[in-house]
Design a protein around this motif. Structure first.
Motif, PDB file in Angstrom:
ATOM      1  N   ALA A 182       0.828  -1.213   0.000  1.00  0.00           N
ATOM      2  CA  ALA A 182       0.000   0.000   0.000  1.00  0.00           C
ATOM      3  C   ALA A 182       0.858   1.257   0.000  1.00  0.00           C
ATOM      4  O   ALA A 182       0.494   2.270  -0.614  1.00  0.00           O
ATOM      5  N   ASP A 183       1.985   1.223   0.677  1.00  0.00           N
ATOM      6  CA  ASP A 183       2.919   2.350   0.656  1.00  0.00           C
ATOM      7  C   ASP A 183       3.713   2.385  -0.650  1.00  0.00           C
ATOM      8  O   ASP A 183       3.895   3.450  -1.245  1.00  0.00           O
ATOM      9  N   ILE A 184       4.196   1.244  -1.091  1.00  0.00           N
ATOM     10  CA  ILE A 184       5.034   1.181  -2.290  1.00  0.00           C
ATOM     11  C   ILE A 184       4.341   1.850  -3.478  1.00  0.00           C
ATOM     12  O   ILE A 184       4.972   2.587  -4.242  1.00  0.00           O
ATOM     13  N   THR A 185       3.044   1.632  -3.622  1.00  0.00           N
ATOM     14  CA  THR A 185       2.323   2.233  -4.753  1.00  0.00           C
ATOM     15  C   THR A 185       2.261   3.760  -4.656  1.00  0.00           C
ATOM     16  O   THR A 185       1.981   4.423  -5.653  1.00  0.00           O
ATOM     17  N   GLN A 186       2.540   4.309  -3.498  1.00  0.00           N
ATOM     18  CA  GLN A 186       2.492   5.764  -3.308  1.00  0.00           C
ATOM     19  C   GLN A 186       3.803   6.465  -3.640  1.00  0.00           C
ATOM     20  O   GLN A 186       3.816   7.684  -3.817  1.00  0.00           O
ATOM     21  N   LYS A 210      11.398   9.308   0.280  1.00  0.00           N
ATOM     22  CA  LYS A 210      11.639  10.212   1.407  1.00  0.00           C
ATOM     23  C   LYS A 210      10.463  11.185   1.573  1.00  0.00           C
ATOM     24  O   LYS A 210       9.947  11.363   2.687  1.00  0.00           O
ATOM     25  N   ARG A 211      10.027  11.801   0.472  1.00  0.00           N
ATOM     26  CA  ARG A 211       8.893  12.742   0.528  1.00  0.00           C
ATOM     27  C   ARG A 211       7.636  12.036   1.064  1.00  0.00           C
ATOM     28  O   ARG A 211       6.907  12.598   1.877  1.00  0.00           O
ATOM     29  N   HIS A 212       7.402  10.817   0.593  1.00  0.00           N
ATOM     30  CA  HIS A 212       6.221  10.060   1.031  1.00  0.00           C
ATOM     31  C   HIS A 212       6.267   9.820   2.546  1.00  0.00           C
ATOM     32  O   HIS A 212       5.281  10.073   3.241  1.00  0.00           O
ATOM     33  N   VAL A 213       7.388   9.333   3.045  1.00  0.00           N
ATOM     34  CA  VAL A 213       7.489   9.023   4.468  1.00  0.00           C
ATOM     35  C   VAL A 213       7.384  10.292   5.309  1.00  0.00           C
ATOM     36  O   VAL A 213       6.662  10.322   6.313  1.00  0.00           O
ATOM     37  N   GLU A 214       8.075  11.338   4.920  1.00  0.00           N
ATOM     38  CA  GLU A 214       8.078  12.568   5.720  1.00  0.00           C
ATOM     39  C   GLU A 214       6.753  13.330   5.641  1.00  0.00           C
ATOM     40  O   GLU A 214       6.479  14.167   6.502  1.00  0.00           O
ATOM     41  N   ALA A 215       5.900  13.008   4.681  1.00  0.00           N
ATOM     42  CA  ALA A 215       4.590  13.674   4.565  1.00  0.00           C
ATOM     43  C   ALA A 215       3.582  13.109   5.561  1.00  0.00           C
ATOM     44  O   ALA A 215       2.535  13.709   5.787  1.00  0.00           O
ATOM     45  N   ASP A 216       3.884  11.943   6.135  1.00  0.00           N
ATOM     46  CA  ASP A 216       2.952  11.314   7.104  1.00  0.00           C
ATOM     47  C   ASP A 216       2.755  12.181   8.326  1.00  0.00           C
ATOM     48  O   ASP A 216       3.628  12.819   8.818  1.00  0.00           O
TER      49      ASP A 216
END
Length: 138
Positions: free
Chosen positions: A27-31, A132-138
């Motif tokens: 679910a994360d990988i697709t983001q 990095k952007r995906h993780v830090e946007a959480d």
């Protein structure tokens, strides 16, 4: 096949457990698993165990091109490292290291013979930057 290895890395302002989850959960990988905003990753699967299959579909959003990235996990050490053996025989190893409350993610992969090394490095780095952007946007 080339024996040249390419290394990319990034520092992520998040706990290693969250970084690991985002890196290894479909679910994360697709983001995040694409190099630019005109691409997407519509599907991914990850059987997160040694011998388990990994697959991610990468496509241009306009439908003009796409490909499947398939591999098998050769190493799975939660919150520390994983190694993928790609279908063409190349390998990619990613490590997760805690540094001052942040997580350093480093991937070293075998270069392929069809594209220039700089192009490969830049493409993989762009995907890691998107991660990095995906993780830090959480």
């Amino acid at each position: 096949m080339s024996t040249q290895k390419i290394t990319i890395d990034t520092m992520i302002d998040a706990p290693v457990a969250r970084v690991w989850q985002a890196y290894s959960t479909p679910a994360d990988i697709t983001q995040w698993n694409f190099a630019s905003d005109d691409w997407c990753c519509p599907s991914a699967s990850a059987d997160l165990k040694v011998g388990g299959a990994y697959s991610a579909r990468m496509e241009a959003k306009d439908g003009s091109f796409g490909f499947d990235f398939d591999a098998v996990y050769e190493e799975v050490e939660p919150n520390k490292a994983l190694t993928l053996a790609m279908s063409d025989g190349r390998k990619a190893r990613t490590t997760f290291e805690v540094e001052n409350g942040k997580t350093k993610v480093t991937t070293t992969f075998d270069a392929e013979d069809q594209n220039p090394v700089d192009m490969q490095r830049d493409g993989w780095q762009a995907i890691l930057n998107n991660f990095k952007r995906h993780v830090e946007a959480d």
